[in-house]
Design an enzyme around this catalytic site. Structure first.
Site, PDB file in Angstrom:
ATOM      1  CG  ASP A  59      -9.899 -26.490  -5.562  1.00 37.17           C
ATOM      2  OD1 ASP A  59     -10.132 -25.919  -4.470  1.00 37.17           O
ATOM      3  OD2 ASP A  59      -8.986 -26.120  -6.321  1.00 37.17           O
ATOM      4  CG  ASN A  86     -11.265 -32.345   7.067  1.00 38.75           C
ATOM      5  OD1 ASN A  86     -10.892 -32.205   8.229  1.00 38.75           O
ATOM      6  ND2 ASN A  86     -10.430 -32.713   6.093  1.00 38.75           N
ATOM      7  CE1 TYR A 172      -6.752 -23.249  10.649  1.00 40.76           C
ATOM      8  CE2 TYR A 172      -6.293 -22.711  12.943  1.00 40.76           C
ATOM      9  CZ  TYR A 172      -6.778 -23.591  11.983  1.00 40.76           C
ATOM     10  OH  TYR A 172      -7.300 -24.804  12.379  1.00 40.76           O
ATOM     11  CE  LYS A 176     -10.292 -24.021  10.485  1.00 40.40           C
ATOM     12  NZ  LYS A 176     -11.055 -24.959   9.629  1.00 40.40           N
ATOM     13  CB  THR A 207      -2.318 -32.545  10.494  1.00 40.84           C
ATOM     14  OG1 THR A 207      -2.286 -31.175  10.944  1.00 40.84           O
ATOM     15  CG2 THR A 207      -3.427 -33.289  11.216  1.00 40.84           C
TER      16      THR A 207
END
Length: 249
Positions: A59, A86, A172, A176, A207
């Site tokens: 984790d 990932n 998000y 990134k 996904t």
């Protein structure tokens, strides 16, 4: 000698596809997953296709499990050749990007932003630093940070660009972009050691994280990740790449 590759968040999606592809290339693949059962199911599936895969409880937001994973890899294999960071979350759960109303900057909850950075940025630091002693034992280590075209300030700031029709993203997308900066900093530090560090933009992949609205398969998205994980000594470092080549910062 088989190369050893660790992929975080590899029990499904792009991570799982990358694991399958790296195993098909002859690597021993360590499937990092928070859930031991899901990790073992994914590893068993890869083995069922003829690959060498092992589940690893990991984790990225829990430092003790990260450190325990590093100890296990060291004790069993003695080194690590490829690290694919990932594991990542959007923060909005399983919704399509155009429905992520909780990401609008003026009303975003700080707790959600912190949670996203905890996984997408701080988790990458935790895992990378824990695995670096093992990566340094490899003759040609590679680190791949799985990013997104959303990390590109060039693309997201264009009023008529591909992101113009989407809602603003205060958790998000910035996470990134921070991952891009982090990728460059690691690359700069590790360049002298021959460790190549790059960020990958898989594209809009089908996904859970986008509620399966993506149009690329996980296998298609994983291709650029695998390419960066298998770079030769003359390969790039401190770069950001998609399927079609470099992505603008």
């Amino acid at each position: 000698m088989r190369q050893i590759a660790l992929i975080t968040g590899a029990n499904k999606g792009i991570g799982r596809a990358a694991a399958e592809q790296l195993a098909a290339l002859g690597m021993t693949v360590l499937i990092g997953a928070r859930d031991p059962r899901r990790g073992e199911e994914a590893a068993a599936a890869v083995r069922g296709e003829g690959g060498d895969a092992h589940a690893l409880v990991l984790d990225v937001t829990d430092l003790p499990t990260v450190q325990a994973a590093a100890r296990q890899v060291g004790e069993r294999f003695g080194r690590l050749d490829v690290l694919v960071n990932n594991a990542g979350i959007t923060g909005s759960g399983q919704v399509s990007p155009q429905d992520a109303t909780d990401q609008v900057p003026s009303s975003v909850e700080l707790g959600m932003v912190r949670a996203v950075f905890e996984t997408n940025v701080f988790g990458v630091i935790a895992v990378t630093n824990a695995m670096l002693p093992l990566l340094r034992r490899s003759p040609a280590a590679r680190i791949v940070n799985v990013s997104s075209h959303a990390a590109s300030l060039t693309l997201t700031s264009a009023p008529d660009g591909p992101f113009a029709a989407l809602l603003p993203s205060a958790a998000y997308t910035p996470s990134k972009a921070a991952l891009s900066a982090l990728t460059v900093q690691y690359a700069n530090e590790l360049r002298k050691d021959g460790i190549l560090v790059n960020a990958a933009a898989p594209g809009f992949v089908d996904t859970d994280s986008n509620n399966h609205t993506g149009f690329l398969t996980p296998a298609q998205g994983a291709a650029v990740v695998v390419r960066l994980a298998t770079l030769g000594a003359d390969g790039p470092t401190a770069g950001f790449f998609g399927a079609d080549g470099p992505v603008a910062w």
